[in-house]
Scaffold this active site. Sequence first.
Site, PDB file in Angstrom:
ATOM      1  CB  SER A 143      -0.888  -0.022   1.171  1.00  0.00           C
ATOM      2  OG  SER A 143      -0.094   0.236   2.251  1.00  0.00           O
ATOM      3  CB  THR A 173      -0.828   2.725  11.445  1.00  0.00           C
ATOM      4  OG1 THR A 173      -2.053   2.505  10.824  1.00  0.00           O
ATOM      5  CG2 THR A 173      -0.873   3.536  12.589  1.00  0.00           C
ATOM      6  CG  ASP A 200      -3.758 -11.546   2.674  1.00  0.00           C
ATOM      7  OD1 ASP A 200      -3.515 -12.120   3.688  1.00  0.00           O
ATOM      8  OD2 ASP A 200      -4.073 -10.197   2.701  1.00  0.00           O
TER       9      ASP A 200
END
Lengths: 522, 522
Positions: free
Chosen positions: B216, B220, B273
């Site tokens: 991505s 965070t 995944d």
Amino acid sequence: MDSNNSNEAPAQTLRLRWIGIDTYRENVAYLHRDCALYRAEGFQALAKVEVRGNGQRILASLNVVDDSSIVEGDQLGLSEDAFAQLGLQEGFAVSVSQAEPASSIPALHRKIAGERLTRDDFRRIVQDIAEHRYSKIELTAFVVACNQGELDREEVFYLSDAMSRVGRRLDWQEHPVVDKHCIGGIPGNRTSMLVVPIVAAHGMLCPKTSSRAITSPAGTADTMEVLANVELPFDDLNALVRTHRGCLAWGGTSDLSPADDVLIAVERPLSIDSPGQMVASILSKKVAAGSTHLLLDIPVGPHAKVRSMPEARRLRKLFEYVAGCMGLVIEVVVTDGRQPIGRGIGPVLEARDVMRVLQNHPEAPMDLRQKSLRLAGRMLEFDPDVRGGDGFAIARDILDSGRALEKMQAIIQAQGGKPFDPENPPLAPHSFDVLAPEDGVVLGIDNLKLARIARVAGAPKAAGAGVDMLARIGDTVSAGQPLYRVYAAYRSEQNFARQASERHSGFTLGGAEQLQTLNVEF
Amino acid sequence: MDSNNSNEAPAQTLRLRWIGIDTYRENVAYLHRDCALYRAEGFQALAKVEVRGNGQRILASLNVVDDSSIVEGDQLGLSEDAFAQLGLQEGFAVSVSQAEPASSIPALHRKIAGERLTRDDFRRIVQDIAEHRYSKIELTAFVVACNQGELDREEVFYLSDAMSRVGRRLDWQEHPVVDKHCIGGIPGNRTSMLVVPIVAAHGMLCPKTSSRAITSPAGTADTMEVLANVELPFDDLNALVRTHRGCLAWGGTSDLSPADDVLIAVERPLSIDSPGQMVASILSKKVAAGSTHLLLDIPVGPHAKVRSMPEARRLRKLFEYVAGCMGLVIEVVVTDGRQPIGRGIGPVLEARDVMRVLQNHPEAPMDLRQKSLRLAGRMLEFDPDVRGGDGFAIARDILDSGRALEKMQAIIQAQGGKPFDPENPPLAPHSFDVLAPEDGVVLGIDNLKLARIARVAGAPKAAGAGVDMLARIGDTVSAGQPLYRVYAAYRSEQNFARQASERHSGFTLGGAEQLQTLNVEF
């Protein structure tokens, strides 16, 4: 916000550098972390990159380097294989860019998800594999997904067919073109070196390419290398086969079914050898090599690749089905794989056995002779002029008359013969005997353990290393009698081999009443 | 035949050398082809070797080197990671030997063959993986075999439990210890940076460790790094959490569920995944981190990881089952994943959004605020003193009163705060707008395409790069109106991003009547 003029882009070419690292069949490219191109392109770790120069193009996985003595910021390093593949000199200007992802990756993901693939899916996957577009991780994923989900027999055909169509494909312009193959796993099983001269002496075309040992102590190519050169330029090999009707050369350089060579790099460390992959690997090579007829040997035994008759039967039917789809005539024979064939295990020892059989020497191993005659006989029956059942006698006549030896000498000569005296073979200097611990009958011999001892002793890297068998299943032995002799090239290897044989000799002794028989097709 | 005295064995130690090559999570050892030890041991290509020195021990894959300027015959080279792991200085005497094969390999082969594994099998496999005993090929084989055969839910529990037990395991000595997690896939979705200060301000212990971006444009940890240090020594982190009741740090250095980090190195390049692996990865980390309660966010949308409600329901039940077996209280919420959350995509842009929400800024993105309040509200209800249904109002009060901002500032301060002005964020210098090609209503936004454009523009490596969204699903736009703005660090990246947005902007426009609604749990 700004407009879009720019000479700001990083330099598009780098200087090629050879990096003396053997990355074993995986192309690796090395870029310095400070390389402007690396920074600008935002390559990810282990990204596949495309390296281009002088019209050549290869794919490689990227390793990032922080040491300018390995590569500098304006250089592109290539590992040994990759450098050889690109085929340019050091200092040459090359460019590098993110490789387009292999277009067959979505099909790979469907296979990972357990789906059945189409003929076109297999074609595209095999094409990408042969072009080195798959990373080792993707290759492994393909191999495991095909193994676990068990390809159905149509899929095995699609895979075999796709593999045979990528790379070079030979056409000998005659019929039949015969070959033999053993699925492997039996030490000392050098029948090819007897079958080829017999069949070629009969006049059938038998362009046999052989493999080097992967996990065994010797492949046919390793053993033949004791007697002659096995790495021949393709055109020389071609001419040689036409003249002599046969050869015993290494198949690795001829670019037949190249995807198979790529797949082996992951199948081997995983010890994966599923029926589907075995069939695809063997049949794709044979069809690409232009064979029209194949004799396939499936040895069965408790320490062979195939351990039971029902398993052998299933494998045979799969081979027959796929070969039929590919237009290849196949004969499958199931043979006794309970123990090594011949006496020697290791290149020099096996070459000695082969030459003794060809010379009709009194100490020639009879099991190797008999098995070779039977296989050769079945192959001779591929000849429309040979009556069914007559093959064995013809093969025996060719061998006993010395015509097989003569043919072998001609092939050895043509492949650049090396001096070899089977009465005085160049064995490795450090030897020891492994003795029977008690009186008894030999009930079993563990192929895998003996192969391992021969490897630990140095075979096939040290051609003269290996194991010389002095007893066979059914023999009565007394305590202290030698079961086999180990030859090692170095003292340290001798010690390792001794330790291995002390942990388990590979021999099981017991009472004669415990002896079991095996019912195989011949 | 000879006796067995010998000083002939090769030297047993080599001098350690640092090799400045980043082999990305795979330890590589480099030995010169002429190294006596290499020759004597008969290592195979890519063999796993064990390197020992000064009581330390690591495992590595072997690369053979033909260039003495990289390693000399009496040296052992280690790639950067491997060198750091061994922790010795250059020149140190080290020994190297063939590594014992991982003892769980037979279990791996049973999994490849499609068998169900036992709890003990998973324990041994996970142990070997965490100790780096698996090669990348074996790791891939495990991941693909587990993916294709679909682990049953007991096996997912065994795997999760085994992963949580290898490595460090924290015990906070209080109850509840709460955490939240999102399965990912939605750009800009920085709710953790709002939920943690709200929940910590309420007084609940929330030791949140976060991840960096893998595929991505920002994780965070990447976004928090704009505001503070995220790589803290374990003891500092521990003290910080006890003082402030929460933290926003990177989880990669704390050695929680280390097998997970190893597996990711192959799952990532394969984009695998699977539900079982996702559950094991998330739950093992949370349990090892000492959490007793977990709020899990599963976004659903046509371009999210989970694309339908039935799929979300199946995944939720698997999470609930396995968490229950592990003694972890879990609440699963299914959320709207049809488009990015917040305005910014990329570390600096997302930090701006988060700080604006905390400051109750008029331009704060309402979707990010609402989602964070709802998640925080559900987490507050883990507190036995909070009545069911009251959580949202309590969370809103904590945010609106400025207590969440105050708590965030304290955490930032404790993590070594960096100067950051959300009104003037340090954005990347090269920007351009992507415009609506026609009048219409925004019907859909492709998360994956926008994430890709932000990455091509340089995020997260360039923190100020990314995408700033100027329209959302349901908005009416006119031809020529900006849909989003792209910020890039370099001119070349600006060009790549422009090309990507020209191929597909990621926006679908159409008539208002085509707008579809999504029914999610809140």
